[in-house]
Design a protein around this motif. Sequence first.
Motif, mmCIF file in Angstrom:
data_model
loop_
_atom_site.group_PDB
_atom_site.id
_atom_site.type_symbol
_atom_site.label_atom_id
_atom_site.label_comp_id
_atom_site.label_asym_id
_atom_site.label_seq_id
_atom_site.Cartn_x
_atom_site.Cartn_y
_atom_site.Cartn_z
ATOM 1 N N GLU A 1 -3.500 8.986 1.446
ATOM 2 C CA GLU A 1 -3.491 7.536 1.658
ATOM 3 C C GLU A 1 -2.193 7.114 2.332
ATOM 4 N N SER A 2 -1.085 7.682 1.879
ATOM 5 C CA SER A 2 0.211 7.371 2.502
ATOM 6 C C SER A 2 0.213 7.784 3.963
ATOM 7 N N ASN B 1 1.936 11.033 -10.463
ATOM 8 C CA ASN B 1 0.850 11.949 -10.830
ATOM 9 C C ASN B 1 1.318 13.396 -10.856
ATOM 10 N N GLN C 1 0.826 -1.216 0.000
ATOM 11 C CA GLN C 1 0.000 0.000 0.000
ATOM 12 C C GLN C 1 0.853 1.256 0.000
ATOM 13 N N LYS D 1 -4.663 13.037 -2.968
ATOM 14 C CA LYS D 1 -5.337 11.797 -2.563
ATOM 15 C C LYS D 1 -4.327 10.723 -2.198
ATOM 16 N N GLU D 2 -3.330 10.525 -3.042
ATOM 17 C CA GLU D 2 -2.321 9.487 -2.786
ATOM 18 C C GLU D 2 -1.473 9.818 -1.564
ATOM 19 N N ALA E 1 2.677 6.667 -6.580
ATOM 20 C CA ALA E 1 1.615 7.276 -7.388
ATOM 21 C C ALA E 1 1.593 8.792 -7.219
ATOM 22 N N ALA E 2 1.870 9.274 -6.012
ATOM 23 C CA ALA E 2 1.906 10.725 -5.781
ATOM 24 C C ALA E 2 2.977 11.367 -6.662
ATOM 25 N N ARG F 1 2.661 1.731 -3.360
ATOM 26 C CA ARG F 1 1.757 2.217 -4.414
ATOM 27 C C ARG F 1 1.400 3.687 -4.232
ATOM 28 N N SER F 2 0.986 4.068 -3.029
ATOM 29 C CA SER F 2 0.494 5.435 -2.844
ATOM 30 C C SER F 2 1.619 6.467 -2.916
#
Length: 119
Positions: A75-76, A49, A38, A71-72, A45-46, A41-42
Amino acid sequence: MNEKKYNVEDRLVQFAADTILFTKLLPYDDAGRYFRDQLTRSACAAALNFGESQGTDSIKDSVHKLGMVIKELKESRVSLKIVTKLKIGDPPSRTLLLSEVEELIAIAATIRKNKNRGD
């Protein structure tokens, strides 16, 4: 102005790399595996993006991508908070990552707000 963009990008890339290094030390049980995946990924992804937000064709697309960055990062942040509650991973690294993710959220939100205003 471009120097700031690259500074933020560099910080996001460093955050992703530091997060991956942090997750390598998580236990190899179910929780460790879950948060390793998790967080990887987050955090990545940040950074990805944000890179995409710099090459969009419109302000609307850029603002949308910056929203994904936020958002990412959030999440992190939540994953790091859970890992902290579980007391897994290196405590000093967790503290540094939590501090950095808070700063990155604030920076990304400011950039997004300014783009929305047309600055």
